[in-house]
Design an enzyme around this catalytic site. Structure first.
Site, PDB file in Angstrom:
ATOM      1  N   ARG A   1      17.334  34.708  35.843  1.00  0.00           N
ATOM      2  CA  ARG A   1      16.801  35.771  34.991  1.00  0.00           C
ATOM      3  C   ARG A   1      16.655  37.135  35.640  1.00  0.00           C
ATOM      4  O   ARG A   1      16.849  38.160  35.007  1.00  0.00           O
ATOM      5  CB  ARG A   1      15.414  35.348  34.547  1.00  0.00           C
TER       6      ARG A   1
ATOM      7  N   GLU B   1      20.021  26.374  30.518  1.00  0.00           N
ATOM      8  CA  GLU B   1      19.542  27.748  30.622  1.00  0.00           C
ATOM      9  C   GLU B   1      19.967  28.332  31.961  1.00  0.00           C
ATOM     10  O   GLU B   1      20.460  27.605  32.836  1.00  0.00           O
ATOM     11  CB  GLU B   1      18.018  27.791  30.461  1.00  0.00           C
TER      12      GLU B   1
ATOM     13  N   ARG C   1      11.116  32.478  38.623  1.00  0.00           N
ATOM     14  CA  ARG C   1      10.996  31.138  38.026  1.00  0.00           C
ATOM     15  C   ARG C   1      12.301  30.701  37.374  1.00  0.00           C
ATOM     16  O   ARG C   1      12.934  31.461  36.627  1.00  0.00           O
ATOM     17  CB  ARG C   1       9.890  31.160  36.965  1.00  0.00           C
TER      18      ARG C   1
ATOM     19  N   HIS D   1      11.952  38.713  30.680  1.00  0.00           N
ATOM     20  CA  HIS D   1      12.969  37.908  30.004  1.00  0.00           C
ATOM     21  C   HIS D   1      14.083  38.847  29.550  1.00  0.00           C
ATOM     22  O   HIS D   1      13.811  39.880  28.932  1.00  0.00           O
ATOM     23  CB  HIS D   1      12.364  37.183  28.793  1.00  0.00           C
TER      24      HIS D   1
ATOM     25  N   HIS E   1       7.483  38.686  30.558  1.00  0.00           N
ATOM     26  CA  HIS E   1       7.544  37.348  29.983  1.00  0.00           C
ATOM     27  C   HIS E   1       6.653  36.351  30.711  1.00  0.00           C
ATOM     28  O   HIS E   1       5.914  35.598  30.074  1.00  0.00           O
ATOM     29  CB  HIS E   1       9.004  36.883  30.043  1.00  0.00           C
TER      30      HIS E   1
END
Ligand code: FAD
Ligand code: SIN
Length: 531
Positions: A286, A117, A382, A240, A347
């Site tokens: 992100r 990811e 994060r 997100h 998110h």
């Protein structure tokens, strides 16, 4: 007035996501546990988790590399001691989940199939198809439901924590004595407990568009704040990048693992744009990818961008992403054939109640774990799939810390809830109106890009809404909706206040008035006594 009773437990756990379930399982060998959720077990962020859980399990990977990626994504705000403790537990936690029966995907050789990811320099995300959270949640739940020392209180909504200060028994320290719960019949139960663990998850519902389920209304943060806890970095809301944009469907998350396996972000002309913003393209952290999408949408005046999953090929789509595929097919979208419209959506709450890795807070006998807590692991952004890991490590550390303390007996003299003087509610429209107003205000003024003026406007509107809620909260018998609305309005206000305190742009917080990152990184801390 309803029939308000009192019950006693050694340990009270509010929330039955990954954090609450594992803490319950571990504490149950040492005393009587009550674990509470406000809906069904499936109504949690845990059950929605798709991509997986990160941990350096591969021989080619290392804890050091996972730590470095976490700190890099965190944009200077990670607490390195916390990062070390949590990330170094990754492979142990994954092994424990396997031993408990979690069905992670494996290679033909029997080793874990690892996906990748954004922000990860390696494939290190263990997963169960595209429904990892459900697999972990169901595994833990089975163990919890079989344990004779655990009472599961489903459809019970925690209203507030009971503290010595609240009862006027303040003798130097403020300690938590239990909580009031609204049961499914509308009565308020008093639970007295020697130790209370808040594991109530996130607060995505504060925004109009979110990947979170309905339960994510920030109740734990609000209750802990009213109990006297400090909150930290609440302005750092993670959006997100890729949630489905569709007029008539609820939000569906399109896991970052799709990009990890090769999906592209494209505009309406099919042009890949992520590399214009970062050399890692679609796999940048992100905050960068979400801002890139937001920027492209604004630049072209368009409502969404697109995720082109076709490069993965049919076999990978069907084998690894069957749930997303099925949900999209149900609304007539076929990822094998067409790019899927996406927008960023709220998110994950990187901030929360200030807690150490064992969940200890500034209130005695009150622990906050999982997404409701802020330990400093995530810093200002994060790293994907680090949150399930944090939930589980905190749950274990918290249970161990509680077991080590001398458990005092529960307080058997707590007062029952008093709702004398309330009248039946006749104006539900007020509640709905206030819910909608809060979510619209937050989405329009406190989204991915902020400014001083937008924050000022949001604060003014939230003040008015909170005044209105305060004027009717104690008039009516309490309901889940009303409890959530009051909490949502408080958490929204705390997010805005925190955002106003950060005079820089860092990670998830971007302000047009302060586009630069400050030389020194500081947490945003708010304590109830300051206000
Ligand atoms: P939750 O799992 O949210 O559980 C909260 C519990 O608290 C629920 O049982 C709820 O009913 C209960 N509750 C709340 N308020 C009250 C109240 N007032 N009274 C009683 N009970 C209450 N993270 C990863 O690491 N990897 C992923 O792949 C991943 N994918 C995600 C995908 C989606 C769509 C979402 C939304 C999140 C994802 N995350 C992922 C984030 C991760 O799932 C969460 O951070 C984590 O599961 C939070 O767990 P928790 O135990 O803290 O809270
Ligand atoms: C995802 O699967 O994209 C979500 C992962 C996460 O939020 O950690």
């Amino acid at each position: 007035m309803g029939d308000h009773s009192i019950q006693h437990f050694d340990y009270l756990i509010l929330g039955s996501g990954a954090a609450g379930l594992l803490a319950a399982k571990r504490l149950a060998d040492h005393g009587r546990v009550a674990i509470v959720n406000k809906g069904d077990f499936s109504e949690s962020n845990t059950y929605q988790a798709q991509g997986g859980i990160a941990g350096a399990t591969n021989v080619a990977d290392s804890i050091e590399s996972h730590i470095a990626d976490t700190i890099h994504a965190g944009a200077g705000l990670c607490h390195e001691d916390v990062v070390n403790q949590i990330i170094s537990s990754g492979s142990r936690i994954i092994q424990e989940l396997i031993d408990l029966g979690t069905p992670f995907d494996t290679e033909a050789t029997g080793t874990l199939h690892l996906t990748r990811e954004g922000g990860h320099s390696q494939r290190r995300v263990a997963h169960s198809k595209d429904a990892t959270g459900r697999a972990i949640g169901e595994t833990l739940l089975q163990h919890v439901q079989q344990h004779p020392n655990i009472t599961c209180l489903r459809r019970h909504t925690a209203v507030d924590l009971i503290t010595s200060r609240r009862l006027g028994r303040h003798s130097g320290k403020n300690s938590c004595l239990g909580a009031y719960l609204l049961d499914p019949d509308g009565s308020i139960i008093t639970i007295s407990a020697a130790h209370t663990v808040v594991a109530t998850g996130g607060t995505g519902k504060v925004y109009m568009y979110t990947s979170n389920p309905h339960a994510a209304t920030g109740d734990g943060v609000a209750m802990a704040w009213r109990a006297g806890c400090t909150v930290m970095n609440l302005e750092l809301m993670q959006f997100h990048p890729t949630c489905l944009y569709h007029a008539s469907s609820p939000t569906i998350l399109l896991t970052e693992a799709l990009r990890g396996e090769g999906a592209h972000l494209v505009d309406s002309q099919g042009r890949r744009f992520a590399f214009d913003y970062d050399k890692r393209g679609e796999l940048a952290p992100r905050d960068i990818v979400a801002r890139a999408i937001d920027h492209e949408m604004k630049k072209h005046g368009q409502d969404c961008m697109f995720l082109d999953v076709r490069p993965l090929g049919e076999e990978t789509i069907i084998n690894y992403f069957p749930n997303i595929h099925e949900r999209l097919m149900a609304i007539g979208l076929d990822m094998r054939e067409q790019p899927i419209p996406v927008v960023p959506a709220a998110h994950y709450m990187c901030g929360g109640v200030k807690a150490d890795v064992a969940g200890r807070t500034s209130v005695e006998e009150l622990y906050v774990i999982g997404e409701a807590a802020c330990t400093g692991l995530h810093g200002a952004n994060r790293l994907a799939s680090n949150s399930l890991l944090e939930c589980l490590v905190m749950a274990e550390f918290c249970a161990d810390a509680i077991i080590k303390t001398n458990t005092k007996p529960q307080d058997t003299t707590l007062p029952v809830w008093d709702d004398s003087g309330t009248v039946p509610e006749t104006e539900r429209v007020q509640i709905k109106q206030n819910w909608d107003e809060i979510r619209a205000t937050m989405s329009n003024y406190v989204g991915i890009v902020r400014s001083n003026e937008r924050l000022r406007r949001a604060r003014r509107r939230l003040n008015l809404i909170r005044e209105e809620i305060a004027s009717y909260y104690w008039q009516y018998p309490i309901s889940r909706d009303l409890i959530e609305l009051r909490n949502l309005s408080l958490v929204a206000d705390l997010i805005v206040r925190s955002a106003q305190m950060r005079h820089e742009s860092r990670g998830l917080h971007y302000s047009t008035n302060y586009p630069e990152t400050a030389a020194t990184a500081e947490d945003t801390l708010l304590t109830p006594d300051q206000l």
